[in-house]
Every structure is written in C-alpha cells, then in structure tokens.
Design a protein around this motif. Structure first.
Motif, mmCIF file in Angstrom:
data_model
loop_
_atom_site.group_PDB
_atom_site.id
_atom_site.type_symbol
_atom_site.label_atom_id
_atom_site.label_comp_id
_atom_site.label_asym_id
_atom_site.label_seq_id
_atom_site.Cartn_x
_atom_site.Cartn_y
_atom_site.Cartn_z
ATOM 1 N N THR A 123 0.952 -1.291 -0.072
ATOM 2 C CA THR A 123 0.082 -0.091 0.070
ATOM 3 C C THR A 123 1.143 1.106 0.020
ATOM 4 O OG1 THR A 123 -1.714 -1.202 1.214
ATOM 5 C CG2 THR A 123 -1.906 1.481 1.323
ATOM 6 N N VAL A 124 0.627 2.073 -0.970
ATOM 7 C CA VAL A 124 1.325 3.568 -0.923
ATOM 8 C C VAL A 124 0.541 4.363 0.083
ATOM 9 C CG1 VAL A 124 2.097 5.488 -2.239
ATOM 10 C CG2 VAL A 124 1.823 3.086 -3.219
ATOM 11 N N TYR A 125 1.223 4.781 1.139
ATOM 12 C CA TYR A 125 0.850 6.074 2.127
ATOM 13 C C TYR A 125 1.322 7.088 1.681
ATOM 14 C CZ TYR A 125 -0.822 1.844 4.742
ATOM 15 O OH TYR A 125 -1.486 0.782 5.096
ATOM 16 N N ILE A 126 0.539 8.157 1.683
ATOM 17 C CA ILE A 126 0.814 9.732 1.048
ATOM 18 C C ILE A 126 0.253 10.602 2.039
ATOM 19 C CG2 ILE A 126 0.575 11.137 -0.773
ATOM 20 C CD1 ILE A 126 -0.338 8.739 -2.429
ATOM 21 N N GLN A 127 1.320 11.588 2.533
ATOM 22 C CA GLN A 127 1.000 12.448 3.534
ATOM 23 C C GLN A 127 1.402 14.005 2.601
ATOM 24 O OE1 GLN A 127 3.329 11.537 7.026
ATOM 25 N NE2 GLN A 127 1.399 10.405 7.348
ATOM 26 N N ASN A 128 0.809 15.108 3.166
ATOM 27 C CA ASN A 128 1.489 16.507 2.948
ATOM 28 C C ASN A 128 2.467 16.739 4.031
ATOM 29 O OD1 ASN A 128 1.082 19.515 2.973
ATOM 30 N ND2 ASN A 128 0.279 19.007 0.849
ATOM 31 N N GLN A 129 3.667 17.489 3.513
ATOM 32 C CA GLN A 129 4.680 17.698 4.126
ATOM 33 C C GLN A 129 5.244 19.117 3.670
ATOM 34 O OE1 GLN A 129 7.414 14.782 5.308
ATOM 35 N NE2 GLN A 129 8.838 16.336 6.092
ATOM 36 N N ILE A 130 5.594 19.983 4.403
ATOM 37 C CA ILE A 130 6.273 21.229 4.344
ATOM 38 C C ILE A 130 7.901 20.742 4.354
ATOM 39 C CG2 ILE A 130 7.225 23.508 5.022
ATOM 40 C CD1 ILE A 130 4.265 23.421 3.636
ATOM 41 N N ILE A 131 8.835 21.179 3.233
ATOM 42 C CA ILE A 131 10.366 20.827 3.599
ATOM 43 C C ILE A 131 10.857 22.187 3.902
ATOM 44 C CG2 ILE A 131 12.440 19.882 2.490
ATOM 45 C CD1 ILE A 131 10.419 18.195 0.643
ATOM 46 N N PHE A 132 11.361 22.156 4.951
ATOM 47 C CA PHE A 132 12.160 23.611 5.351
ATOM 48 C C PHE A 132 13.574 23.758 4.766
ATOM 49 C CE2 PHE A 132 8.980 22.780 8.630
ATOM 50 C CZ PHE A 132 8.286 24.329 8.639
ATOM 51 N N ALA A 133 13.530 24.723 4.072
ATOM 52 C CA ALA A 133 14.781 25.104 3.217
ATOM 53 C C ALA A 133 15.930 25.052 4.072
ATOM 54 C CB ALA A 133 14.654 26.528 2.444
#
Length: 183
Positions: A123-133
C-alpha cells in the motif's frame, strides 16, 4: 406437471440471471474499486497567487482531492512534471519518495511543499509535508538525496496525521500517464 415444469424452469432462469448479473457486477465493482484507489497529480490552469505567477493544480488520491498552487519562479510546468515522474519511478523501485508541488528559488525560499509517500505491505501511504529550506539543501531534495524520515501515522500527542492511501497499480498508472505526457 406443466405448472411444476414452468416453476422449475423459471427458478432455473432466475438462478442463471442472478449468476450472470453477479458476474457482470463483479467486473463493475472491480472497476469502481480501482477508480477509488487512483492517484493523480496535474495542473488545471495557469494562475496567480499572492502576486506570483504559476500553475493551479490538483492531487487526487481515491476520493480525496486537494487543489494547490505551484509558482513558476524556479520550476516551470515541465520541470514539476519531470519531478513527479521521477518521484513515481522512485516509489515503484525504492518504496519511498516525494512529489514536489511548490519549489521556490533556494536563495529566497524558506520552505517547499511536498507529498511524501512510502510503500508498506503493498500500500502506498501519502501525506502532505512542508520541507524547510534551512533543514535541507534544494540540490539534495531535487536529486532525491533528502531523507524526509519514515512516514508516521500518529504524532507525539497521539493525534493521527492526515494520511491517504493508494496501491502500486495506481502509481504505475500515474507513471505511465506522466511518461506519455512528457514524451
């Protein structure tokens, strides 16, 4: 006897009808189920947000859909789409990746918007995430050298993270779509 024969014949026809209908519905249900676990990421139009030019887009994971804005300060539409194709290929080959949907000039940016995903038991689990520079170098992010960590489902307070799921077949279909689009 005729009544008995007719009754048996009607019962037989009814059973055959049910079996045929069940068989047909099984295929319809399979198609419906496949549609429910789909994955897609695409631009819908050019647009502006907060004075920046870019692209309006959407991500779809099963019944879930969310719109997003991708600026064109650092990436153009094709570069985003090439990153999405590379991310899908990494998910399928390595079981882990991230889709970038908003990339700024690294000299001016403090974050990038992404959708990381991991494959667990098919199963492919997907989330939304901010990557901090300030935590990750953009060149490492773009070359997939950045490890965003394992997908976590519950935070330290016991609250569930928003997580969506699809299957590998849906990711393969997305990869095929992106290959055709970029060909």
């Amino acid at each position: 006897m005729a009544c008995s024969y007719q009754s048996s014949r009607n019962h037989f026809v009814t059973m055959v009808d049910i079996m045929i209908t069940g068989y047909l519905l099984k295929d319809i249900f399979k198609s419906y189920t496949r549609a429910q676990i789909m994955f897609d990421l695409f631009f819908t139009s050019e647009g502006r947000m907060f004075g920046e030019a870019g692209y309006n887009g959407s991500i779809k994971i099963g019944n879930f859909s969310e719109n997003f804005f991708s600026n064109n300060i650092f990436f153009n539409a094709r570069q985003y789409q090439e990153q999405w194709l590379a991310a899908a290929e990494r998910v399928l080959s390595n079981g882990k990746s991230y889709f970038l949907v908003n990339v700024y000039d690294p000299d001016m940016a403090n974050f990038f918007t992404s959708w990381p995903c991991s494959v667990i038991d098919g199963t492919v689990y997907i989330q939304n995430q901010i990557i901090f520079a300030d935590q990750y170098c953009l060149s490492d992010i773009l070359s997939f050298q950045t490890n965003l960590g394992e997908i976590e489902f519950i935070d330290e307070d016991g609250e569930k993270f928003s997580t969506w799921q699809t299957d590998l077949h849906a990711m393969q279909q997305f990869r095929t779509k992106m290959r055709h689009l970029l060909a």
